[in-house]
Every structure is written in structure tokens, then in C-alpha cells.
Design a protein around this motif. Structure first.
Motif, PDB file in Angstrom:
ATOM      1  N   ILE A 152      25.898  44.332  37.021  1.00  0.00           N
ATOM      2  CA  ILE A 152      26.577  43.618  36.906  1.00  0.00           C
ATOM      3  C   ILE A 152      27.005  42.409  37.939  1.00  0.00           C
ATOM      4  CG2 ILE A 152      29.684  43.215  36.774  1.00  0.00           C
ATOM      5  CD1 ILE A 152      29.203  46.200  35.262  1.00  0.00           C
ATOM      6  N   LEU A 153      26.669  42.826  39.035  1.00  0.00           N
ATOM      7  CA  LEU A 153      27.016  41.864  40.222  1.00  0.00           C
ATOM      8  C   LEU A 153      25.553  41.416  40.847  1.00  0.00           C
ATOM      9  CD1 LEU A 153      29.223  44.310  42.423  1.00  0.00           C
ATOM     10  CD2 LEU A 153      29.957  42.574  40.961  1.00  0.00           C
ATOM     11  N   LYS A 154      24.713  41.146  39.898  1.00  0.00           N
ATOM     12  CA  LYS A 154      23.507  40.830  40.415  1.00  0.00           C
ATOM     13  C   LYS A 154      23.399  39.227  41.021  1.00  0.00           C
ATOM     14  CE  LYS A 154      21.741  39.882  35.869  1.00  0.00           C
ATOM     15  NZ  LYS A 154      20.558  40.021  34.810  1.00  0.00           N
ATOM     16  N   SER A 161      25.725  53.310  39.929  1.00  0.00           N
ATOM     17  CA  SER A 161      25.597  52.095  40.724  1.00  0.00           C
ATOM     18  C   SER A 161      24.642  51.336  40.326  1.00  0.00           C
ATOM     19  CB  SER A 161      25.514  52.524  42.172  1.00  0.00           C
ATOM     20  OG  SER A 161      24.090  53.047  42.414  1.00  0.00           O
ATOM     21  N   ILE A 162      23.594  51.744  39.733  1.00  0.00           N
ATOM     22  CA  ILE A 162      22.554  50.755  38.897  1.00  0.00           C
ATOM     23  C   ILE A 162      23.557  49.815  38.085  1.00  0.00           C
ATOM     24  CG2 ILE A 162      20.619  50.527  37.479  1.00  0.00           C
ATOM     25  CD1 ILE A 162      19.776  53.250  38.769  1.00  0.00           C
ATOM     26  N   GLY A 163      24.335  50.361  37.273  1.00  0.00           N
ATOM     27  CA  GLY A 163      25.033  49.601  36.496  1.00  0.00           C
ATOM     28  C   GLY A 163      25.853  48.589  37.069  1.00  0.00           C
ATOM     29  N   VAL A 205      35.293  36.261  43.877  1.00  0.00           N
ATOM     30  CA  VAL A 205      33.863  35.954  43.282  1.00  0.00           C
ATOM     31  C   VAL A 205      33.733  36.517  42.123  1.00  0.00           C
ATOM     32  CG1 VAL A 205      32.886  35.462  45.617  1.00  0.00           C
ATOM     33  CG2 VAL A 205      32.924  37.720  44.867  1.00  0.00           C
ATOM     34  N   VAL A 206      34.455  37.434  41.559  1.00  0.00           N
ATOM     35  CA  VAL A 206      34.099  38.094  40.162  1.00  0.00           C
ATOM     36  C   VAL A 206      35.257  37.913  39.421  1.00  0.00           C
ATOM     37  CG1 VAL A 206      32.358  39.731  41.093  1.00  0.00           C
ATOM     38  CG2 VAL A 206      34.738  40.305  40.904  1.00  0.00           C
ATOM     39  N   GLU A 207      34.965  38.077  37.832  1.00  0.00           N
ATOM     40  CA  GLU A 207      36.108  37.844  36.920  1.00  0.00           C
ATOM     41  C   GLU A 207      36.892  39.293  36.936  1.00  0.00           C
ATOM     42  OE1 GLU A 207      33.722  39.003  33.010  1.00  0.00           O
ATOM     43  OE2 GLU A 207      33.305  37.172  33.716  1.00  0.00           O
ATOM     44  N   THR A 208      38.002  39.424  36.377  1.00  0.00           N
ATOM     45  CA  THR A 208      39.128  40.370  36.562  1.00  0.00           C
ATOM     46  C   THR A 208      38.302  41.735  35.908  1.00  0.00           C
ATOM     47  OG1 THR A 208      40.970  38.931  36.093  1.00  0.00           O
ATOM     48  CG2 THR A 208      41.312  41.096  35.732  1.00  0.00           C
ATOM     49  N   MET A 209      37.725  41.821  34.695  1.00  0.00           N
ATOM     50  CA  MET A 209      37.290  42.991  34.272  1.00  0.00           C
ATOM     51  C   MET A 209      36.404  43.732  35.301  1.00  0.00           C
ATOM     52  SD  MET A 209      38.944  44.014  31.716  1.00  0.00           S
ATOM     53  CE  MET A 209      37.910  45.319  31.377  1.00  0.00           C
TER      54      MET A 209
END
Length: 201
Positions: A72-74, A66-68, A146-150
Motif C-alpha cells: 500500500i505504501l510502495k 506487513s507485506i500488504g 503523505v497518505v489518504e485517510t483510509m
């Protein structure tokens, strides 16, 4: 959100997520067994003395991964963003968010209701896959705009994998109790809240 706002929100979500299973229970199973027993809100039976080992491994593993995800969502507003930089003052609200609003309500709906009903009809393996896919997609929908596909795919896969593991632990190691899953889910969400509270990422 202050503590009382968080508590009210948590209780409302818990009520909503419990209403669907309860109505289903009243119509189909009321005369068979108690509602909480039917949902799996019961003391886990550690049949092979390994349940708490699995719970510990799951908590540590999901917290690390979850840290990763949080990194990514920071730059994206998430449900834990409301705890940002509030430090220890946010602990009561974070606890309610982690263990009641998300973990308990989602475990009741997904592992206590959806997984058990699907398993009865389709078998555990297929039921567990379907509930984990639904769980992953639900979390993906929250970020679809709000986020890209990957990144979106990563969220779906990660949360879906958590759901599959929790379903496996509950049904295979805890005799159908959703308590271990509630503990895993709650600690993982509290860990995410701590990351925001202390601005670790």
C-alpha cells in the motif's frame, strides 16, 4: 544513510527514548529497584512454556501482514526507503535500524515505560489499550501528510494491533520482560528492510 550514520542516529534515538523513563525512575523509583529491572530489560520467565510459540506466531503473522502494508505504501517514502535496492550491502545498517533505532528504543519507551506505568495506575487491560493506541497514532502521524485517510487509518490500526500483542506477550507470557517484544519488533522491522533491500514489492 551509511552504516556509521545509521549507528549514530540509532544511538541518539535510543538515548532520547531512554532519557524520559530514566528521569521518571530517578524521581520516583530509584530506591526501589534497578533501572533495567524496572523497565523490563531482564531475562523473560516462561511461566507456562508458551512464550516462544507466541513470539514465533507474532513474527510470522506481522511479517505477512506487513507485506500488504508495504504494498500500500510502495509509492511513499518510508524509513526503509533508504535501503532500496542496496541488497546485502545494506544488511549492517538495516540490522542497526531494526533492532536498535526502532525496536529497542520504542520497546523501552512504550512497553518498558508507558505500559508499565499505566498498568500500575489503571490495570493491565486499560494500560495496554492506551499504549497501543499511542503507538499506532505515533506511526500514523509520520504519514499524515503523505497518505489518504483510509491508508492512514490502516497504518494506525496495524501498528496499534502489533503494540497490543507485544504488550500482552511481554506482560502475560514473559513475566514483564520486554525482551520478547524487542525480538518480535526487531525481526518485523528487519523483514520490512529486506523487502526494500531486494525490491520485493
Amino acid at each position: 544513510m551509511n552504516f556509521f550514520g545509521q549507528l549514530l542516529s540509532a544511538l541518539l534515538q535510543l538515548l532520547i527514548f531512554t532519557t524520559i523513563p530514566f528521569l521518571w525512575y530517578v524521581v520516583t523509583h530509584k530506591k526501589i529497584t534497578g533501572f533495567f529491572q524496572w523497565l523490563g530489560l531482564k531475562t523473560p520467565i516462561d511461566t507456562d512454556k508458551s512464550i516462544w510459540k507466541f513470539v514465533s506466531i507474532a513474527v510470522i503473522g506481522f511479517s505477512i501482514v506487513s507485506i500488504g502494508i508495504l504494498f500500500i505504501l510502495k509509492d511513499v517514502d518510508t524509513v526503509t526507503s533508504s535501503f532500496m535496492e542496496r541488497k546485502i550491502a545494506a544488511l549492517p545498517s538495516a540490522f542497526i535500524y531494526a533492532f536498535v533505532k526502532t525496536a529497542l528504543s520504542e520497546e523501552i519507551l512504550f512497553r518498558g515505560f508507558i505500559l508499565k506505568r499505566l498498568s500500575n495506575k489503571l490495570g493491565f487491560k486499560i494500560g495496554n489499550i492506551i499504549q497501543s493506541v499511542l503507538f499506532g497514532l505515533l506511526h500514523g502521524v509520520m504519514f499524515v501528510s503523505v497518505v489518504e485517510t483510509m491508508k492512514l487509518l490502516l497504518i494506525v490500526v496495524f501498528t496499534g494491533a502489533i503494540a497490543w500483542c507485544i504488550g500482552y506477550i511481554n506482560e502475560s507470557k514473559a513475566n514483564g520482560s520486554i525482551i520478547p517484544g524487542w525480538i518480535i519488533h526487531g525481526i518485523a522491522n528487519l523483514f520490512s528492510a529486506f523487502i526494500s533491500m531486494f525490491s520485493v514489492i
